[in-house]
Design an enzyme around this catalytic site. Structure first.
Site, PDB file in Angstrom:
ATOM      1  N   ALA A 163       4.746   1.319  -2.087  1.00 50.85           N
ATOM      2  CA  ALA A 163       5.308   0.026  -2.473  1.00 50.85           C
ATOM      3  C   ALA A 163       4.741  -1.089  -1.602  1.00 50.85           C
ATOM      4  CB  ALA A 163       6.827   0.062  -2.377  1.00 50.85           C
ATOM      5  N   TYR A 164       4.679  -0.846  -0.315  1.00 50.36           N
ATOM      6  CA  TYR A 164       4.120  -1.847   0.597  1.00 50.36           C
ATOM      7  C   TYR A 164       2.657  -2.119   0.256  1.00 50.36           C
ATOM      8  CZ  TYR A 164       2.784  -4.165   4.942  1.00 50.36           C
ATOM      9  OH  TYR A 164       2.311  -5.066   5.876  1.00 50.36           O
ATOM     10  N   SER A 165       1.884  -1.061   0.071  1.00 47.31           N
ATOM     11  CA  SER A 165       0.460  -1.225  -0.244  1.00 47.31           C
ATOM     12  C   SER A 165       0.275  -1.963  -1.559  1.00 47.31           C
ATOM     13  CB  SER A 165      -0.221   0.146  -0.308  1.00 47.31           C
ATOM     14  OG  SER A 165      -0.131   0.822   0.932  1.00 47.31           O
TER      15      SER A 165
END
Length: 258
Positions: A164-166
């Site tokens: 999700a962060y990436s």
């Protein structure tokens, strides 16, 4: 620390109460700018207000709330017009720096909860979009301005167990490029920086194994410093950065490969 030419500029910094955002605020103020901090944590806002520093204004808001973002811009512009040192009727927000963000849990995609995915995307992407949008609307009318987004090298390479962060940071890079092209002829530049790991309170959201993985990918064999990120971000708010837009600036200790 060299002093950048930001005298009299009014700069909004989201997530400016801690970590990279706080370092950016300190560098801005040291260079003569006024920092308007938008932060979700009331404690951070209260601490800044208690400083009674005329170069620092702070308010608490959730950047994922469209109405709150619109209201924050209205309140910020009101404060600028009441406190502007040049007493110019044309005073406004000269730059928007979007630093607010979260890491989310370190889980493989197969185990990642959709609720966690939604939260990371909401803050890191939707919140940044809303702040970019309200800044772009204001700056386009004024015919000048700077927007700087904090992305991540993870948005280029994709960190395992941080999907999700990436994904959110990859989207920030693409949004920056799109908006930068849209505003290229309007006197408004839009750029982003892609740091490798920097030791900030966001590390508290990560597992030790993930932190060590990120360190192992950095050829300099150290984490970045918040002041190193702040130096690049604040330079992008100056007039010297006038021909850079829709661009990505790496701060990765040699990790980035493109």
């Amino acid at each position: 620390m060299n002093r950048l030419d930001l005298e009299g500029r009014n700069v909004v910094v989201t997530g400016g109460g801690s970590g990279i955002g706080e370092a950016i605020v300190n560098r801005l103020c040291a260079s003569g700018a006024t920092a308007l901090v938008w932060d979700v944590h009331q404690a951070h806002v209260d601490r800044l207000i208690a400083l009674n520093d005329p170069q620092r204004f702070a308010l608490a808001l959730d950047v994922t709330d469209p109405k709150a973002v619109d209201q924050a811009m209205v309140l910020s512009l009101d404060w600028i017009r009441q406190h502007n040192r040049s007493a110019s009727s044309e005073s406004g927000v000269d730059a928007m720096i979007c630093s607010a963000g979260i890491a989310g849990p370190n889980q493989p995609v197969t185990d990642y909860r959709f609720e966690d995915w939604q939260q990371v995307i909401a803050i890191n992407l939707h919140g940044l979009f809303l702040c970019n949008q309200v800044a772009a609307q204001h700056m386009k009318i004024r015919g000048k301005g700077r927007i700087v987004n904090i992305a991540s090298v993870a948005g280029k390479e994709g960190n395992p167990n941080a999907s999700a962060y990436s994904a959110s940071k990859a989207a920030v890079i693409a949004l920056t490029k799109s908006l930068g092209k849209e505003l290229a002829s309007c006197g408004v530049t839009v750029n982003c920086v892609t740091p490798a790991a920097v030791r900030t309170p966001i590390f508290d959201q990560m597992t030790d194994s993930h932190i060590q993985f990120m360190l192992s990918k950095i050829p300099m064999n150290r984490f970045g410093l918040v002041d190193e990120i702040a130096a690049m971000v604040c330079w992008l708010c100056t007039d010297e950065a006038s021909f850079s837009t829709a661009a990505v600036f790496d701060l990765s200790g040699g990790r980035a490969t493109y």
